[in-house]
Write a protein that holds these residues in place. Structure first.
Motif, mmCIF file in Angstrom:
data_model
loop_
_atom_site.group_PDB
_atom_site.id
_atom_site.type_symbol
_atom_site.label_atom_id
_atom_site.label_comp_id
_atom_site.label_asym_id
_atom_site.label_seq_id
_atom_site.Cartn_x
_atom_site.Cartn_y
_atom_site.Cartn_z
ATOM 1 N N LYS A 125 29.436 41.810 9.272
ATOM 2 C CA LYS A 125 28.466 42.089 8.398
ATOM 3 C C LYS A 125 29.732 42.791 7.392
ATOM 4 O O LYS A 125 30.474 43.303 8.024
ATOM 5 N N THR A 127 23.336 44.252 2.149
ATOM 6 C CA THR A 127 24.668 43.939 3.280
ATOM 7 C C THR A 127 25.141 42.228 3.340
ATOM 8 O O THR A 127 23.485 41.772 3.618
ATOM 9 N N HIS A 169 29.005 45.442 3.848
ATOM 10 C CA HIS A 169 28.415 46.031 3.095
ATOM 11 C C HIS A 169 29.039 45.997 2.205
ATOM 12 O O HIS A 169 30.202 46.929 1.406
ATOM 13 N N ASN A 225 26.217 39.467 5.620
ATOM 14 C CA ASN A 225 25.861 38.852 6.650
ATOM 15 C C ASN A 225 27.199 37.240 6.612
ATOM 16 O O ASN A 225 26.584 36.091 6.316
#
Length: 119
Positions: free
Chosen positions: A81, A74, A83, A76
């Motif tokens: 976020k 994941t 994935h 940021n």
């Protein structure tokens, strides 16, 4: 469910002459079918991967296709976020209307990377 749309011209074999040939009528017929689609109907978690089951549409023909995907990380970005998953699957190109050819092979393995943004 997930609805994944794949532009045909985003595919690559890492050989530009071959890629150009694959866009013609004998293969992907990009002029008539510029996109492929994978409509995921179910996702099941296995030990260290996910199995997606859905309908894959290519060259106007739809077939059920299981796909395995593995979660990688994941990320940021500015509190958003993402994935990251990688996946692989195999298709028999003749089941989608392409002419059989023992020299080229009829089974095609493919790998892909997916980034999903959490909203």
């Amino acid at each position: 469910s997930l609805n994944v749309v794949i532009p045909v011209d985003s595919l690559t074999t890492f050989n530009s002459m071959r890629d150009e040939s694959l866009m013609e009528q004998n293969y992907f017929f990009k002029a008539k079918f510029p996109k492929m689609r994978y409509l995921v109907r179910s996702i099941k978690k296995e030990t260290d991967y996910y199995v997606l089951n859905g309908d894959f549409t290519m060259i106007g023909i739809s077939k059920q296709l299981p796909v395995q995907m593995r979660f990688i990380e994941t990320k940021n970005f500015n509190d958003i976020k993402r994935h990251v998953l990688i996946g692989n699957a195999k298709i028999d190109r003749t089941k989608f209307g392409m002419t059989p050819d023992s020299k080229e092979g009829n089974l095609v393995d493919f790998e892909f990377r997916v980034e999903m943004t959490e909203i």
